[in-house]
Design an enzyme around this catalytic site. Structure first.
Site, mmCIF file in Angstrom:
data_model
loop_
_atom_site.group_PDB
_atom_site.id
_atom_site.type_symbol
_atom_site.label_atom_id
_atom_site.label_comp_id
_atom_site.label_asym_id
_atom_site.label_seq_id
_atom_site.Cartn_x
_atom_site.Cartn_y
_atom_site.Cartn_z
ATOM 1 C CG ASP A 13 -16.988 -27.086 -6.186
ATOM 2 O OD1 ASP A 13 -15.808 -26.734 -6.064
ATOM 3 O OD2 ASP A 13 -17.474 -28.048 -5.565
ATOM 4 C CD GLU A 47 -24.681 -31.099 -1.035
ATOM 5 O OE1 GLU A 47 -24.466 -32.210 -0.518
ATOM 6 O OE2 GLU A 47 -24.147 -30.054 -0.618
ATOM 7 C CG ASN A 57 -23.645 -35.236 1.597
ATOM 8 O OD1 ASN A 57 -22.601 -35.240 0.965
ATOM 9 N ND2 ASN A 57 -24.482 -34.209 1.589
ATOM 10 C CG HIS A 84 -20.881 -33.266 -1.274
ATOM 11 N ND1 HIS A 84 -21.304 -32.536 -0.186
ATOM 12 C CD2 HIS A 84 -19.539 -33.030 -1.355
ATOM 13 C CE1 HIS A 84 -20.283 -31.894 0.342
ATOM 14 N NE2 HIS A 84 -19.200 -32.185 -0.339
HETATM 15 C C1 F6R Z 1 -14.476 -29.009 -3.279
HETATM 16 C C2 F6R Z 1 -15.616 -29.896 -3.461
HETATM 17 C C3 F6R Z 1 -16.187 -30.735 -2.365
HETATM 18 C C4 F6R Z 1 -15.119 -31.325 -1.419
HETATM 19 C C5 F6R Z 1 -15.784 -32.168 -0.326
HETATM 20 C C6 F6R Z 1 -14.781 -32.698 0.673
HETATM 21 O O1 F6R Z 1 -14.151 -28.335 -4.477
HETATM 22 O O2 F6R Z 1 -16.141 -29.908 -4.528
HETATM 23 O O3 F6R Z 1 -16.922 -31.778 -2.944
HETATM 24 O O4 F6R Z 1 -14.235 -32.110 -2.143
HETATM 25 O O5 F6R Z 1 -16.729 -31.395 0.349
HETATM 26 O O6 F6R Z 1 -14.226 -31.632 1.380
HETATM 27 P P1 F6R Z 1 -12.948 -31.830 2.323
HETATM 28 O O7 F6R Z 1 -11.807 -32.184 1.439
HETATM 29 O O8 F6R Z 1 -12.751 -30.483 2.969
HETATM 30 O O9 F6R Z 1 -13.308 -32.915 3.280
#
Ligand code: F6R
Length: 234
Positions: free
Chosen positions: A67, A143, A136, A138
């Site tokens: 992303d 989401e 959550n 995701h």
């Molecule tokens: C990042 C992404 C997000 C993260 C998620 C966890 O490219 O797509 O889904 O993997 O928000 O973030 P962290 O690792 O910072 O807890």
């Protein structure tokens, strides 16, 4: 589901890097799916270290990131292209032209989603996809929703994700509101998936891996993936 319980972030990073290294050694022209955020930083450090020791060669790999924020270009220190250049791409011998992150400054993000998805299909699909998980549930920026989005697309970030990201910005108003993300379908079509669960993710991992499969918890669909490895710090 394969499940690896580890005691520390260092072990999680080492385990994930070993799985990615095995993939590259078995198939030097692998298509690697990467994530950003705090979870995979140690994994990238381990991969860089294996490269420096002469164990790994990235010259034939192709990479696709999950992303990117709408509005972020390669100079945006909070952007995901910048993150990947900083943590991995500039430190190994990957061909920069073979590294892909959705273009956050494209004219038309919907068209960019389609272009990105077509490129992944054209590359033969992702061999191994690294994932973090949001509190959550995701994955990528998919989401909680009423359905599982299939292909790469434009999303509005939820309030909880905007709040979680605010730590990287001077104030919450500066946090991007939109992103381009691989779809849940894109992720599910990867041949292998590694899900990193750092400290504090215990509850959402429990819900995702053992609760009902529902778009309310996007990661829950991974229960249906034939080759997913969850690495969890406990
Ligand atoms: C990042 C992404 C997000 C993260 C998620 C966890 O490219 O797509 O889904 O993997 O928000 O973030 P962290 O690792 O910072 O807890």
């Amino acid at each position: 589901m394969n499940y690896i319980a580890v005691k520390s972030y260092e072990s999680l990073s080492k385990q994930a890097a070993l799985l990615i290294a095995a993939q590259i050694l078995n198939k030097p022209n692998s298509v690697l799916g990467f994530a950003t955020g705090s979870s995979p930083i140690g994994t990238y450090e381990e991969l860089v270290s294996m490269y420096k020791q002469g164990i790994l060669d990235f010259s034939k790999v192709t990479t696709y990131n999950l992303d990117e924020y709408v509005g972020s270009d390669e100079n945006d220190k909070n952007g995901y292209r910048y993150f990947m250049n900083e943590h991995l791409f500039s430190k190994v011998n990957v061909d920069m032209d073979a590294t892909h992150v959705p273009n956050g400054v494209c004219e038309d993000p919907t068209h960019e989603g389609k272009r990105y998805e077509d490129m992944i299909v054209g590359a033969g699909g992702v061999d191994i996809q690294l994932l973090g998980i949001g509190l959550n549930g995701h994955i990528g920026f998919n989401e909680p929703d009423t359905h599982f989005p299939d292909t790469t697309h434009l999303v509005d970030l939820t309030e909880s994700t905007i709040k979680a990201n605010a730590r990287f910005y001077a104030n919450e108003a500066e946090v991007p509101r939109k992103a381009i993300t691989m779809g849940v379908g894109t992720i599910m079509r990867a041949r292998k998936v590694i899900l990193l669960a750092t400290k504090g993710k215990e509850e959402i991992i429990q819900r995702s891996m053992y609760g009902p499969i529902s778009p309310d918890v996007p990661a829950s669909i991974l229960q249906l993936h034939p080759d997913v490895t969850v690495i969890e710090v406990i």
